[in-house]
Design an enzyme around this catalytic site. Sequence first.
Site, PDB file in Angstrom:
ATOM      1  N   HIS A 194       0.851  -1.185   0.000  1.00  0.00           N
ATOM      2  CA  HIS A 194       0.000   0.000   0.000  1.00  0.00           C
ATOM      3  C   HIS A 194       0.890   1.240   0.000  1.00  0.00           C
ATOM      4  CE1 HIS A 194      -1.734   3.152   2.795  1.00  0.00           C
ATOM      5  NE2 HIS A 194      -2.540   3.224   1.744  1.00  0.00           N
ATOM      6  N   ASP A 195       0.517   2.256  -0.796  1.00  0.00           N
ATOM      7  CA  ASP A 195       1.351   3.452  -0.905  1.00  0.00           C
ATOM      8  C   ASP A 195       2.812   3.047  -1.056  1.00  0.00           C
ATOM      9  OD1 ASP A 195       0.694   6.344  -0.925  1.00  0.00           O
ATOM     10  OD2 ASP A 195      -0.701   5.800   0.661  1.00  0.00           O
TER      11      ASP A 195
ATOM     12  N   ARG B 202       0.799   6.315  -6.067  1.00  0.00           N
ATOM     13  CA  ARG B 202       0.014   7.546  -5.929  1.00  0.00           C
ATOM     14  C   ARG B 202       0.816   8.701  -6.524  1.00  0.00           C
ATOM     15  NH1 ARG B 202      -3.855   6.281  -1.741  1.00  0.00           N
ATOM     16  NH2 ARG B 202      -3.903   3.997  -1.665  1.00  0.00           N
TER      17      ARG B 202
ATOM     18  N   HIS C 118       2.354  10.983  -0.902  1.00  0.00           N
ATOM     19  CA  HIS C 118       1.353  10.457   0.032  1.00  0.00           C
ATOM     20  C   HIS C 118       0.650  11.674   0.603  1.00  0.00           C
ATOM     21  CE1 HIS C 118       0.205   7.773   3.705  1.00  0.00           C
ATOM     22  NE2 HIS C 118      -0.837   8.308   3.090  1.00  0.00           N
TER      23      HIS C 118
ATOM     24  N   ASP D 278       1.234  -2.461   4.558  1.00  0.00           N
ATOM     25  CA  ASP D 278       2.222  -1.466   4.974  1.00  0.00           C
ATOM     26  C   ASP D 278       3.416  -2.194   5.580  1.00  0.00           C
ATOM     27  OD1 ASP D 278       0.815   0.810   4.228  1.00  0.00           O
ATOM     28  OD2 ASP D 278      -0.062   1.137   6.218  1.00  0.00           O
TER      29      ASP D 278
END
Length: 295
Positions: A44-45, A78, A90, A280
Amino acid sequence: MLFVTSVAGTFFASDASASYNSSNWMGSISDNTSLSSLSIPGTHDSGALYEPIYGTAKNQDLTIAEQLSVGVRYLDIRTRHYKDAFTIHHGAVYQNQNFDDVLNAVISFLNNNPTETVIMSVKEEHTAADNTRSYEDTFNWYVSKNPDKWLMTNHVPTLGEARGKIVLVRRFQAAQLPKGIDATSWQDNTTFTIQNAANLKIQDYYKVSDRNKKWNDIQNMYHEANSSNPSWLYINFTSGYNPGLFGIPNIRTIANDINPKVNQFFSTNTHGRFGITVMDFITGDHASKIISTNF
């Protein structure tokens, strides 16, 4: 069924005819296997490695190249649209890298490991500024640099279709279609389905006020993925943040609680189809346990 053990990043199947490491594990899976039939480690991210205040913006300890090396095959990218280019963000926090840096790492990895594919979710982040063209036009400009490295099919492909390529999961609007797997109807902070040319089920409860609910949501997705129609692609976010004072997020609090539970889950559920796990602060240990369920 193959039973897999790992030593120093290399995984050996019990029949001794199939061995793989974290850089080429997809090479031991047949071409006609749909990506929806696999258990895939993701992040994620994926580009969020920096933060001005501890716990507020950093989501990973490993770089993109390091993530791919330990076996990650789903990246959540992102991008801010700024001066007709994409910077990695982010929220408002610039992550000291740009989309070219991400693509260089991914394409280099695929060139060195042509049996693999990388599923890449691309989403617009923060506020666009100083642009003379649309977000889609800028994305097309990046693709045009290495068009043979992108798979823009709107269905969930097989490994044979996807090897050596980036499979786009599109979270931005586009006029030119098909342009990847359409995930533009992504819902906020919940579990939901998207049905078009690809059938997706996504758990993305990220404002985690109830950690027990979060863990139950994750487990429910794992169990459904393992028992349901293999044509559906399950994307299961173990990530989230604890809303603190004045809404300031605390990202590590959730990862510190949930990540050990993910490890324990895959220590006891060692074989099956569990979809994409989006984490994460992923480690090689997390990734290897997820990967081994495919064998």
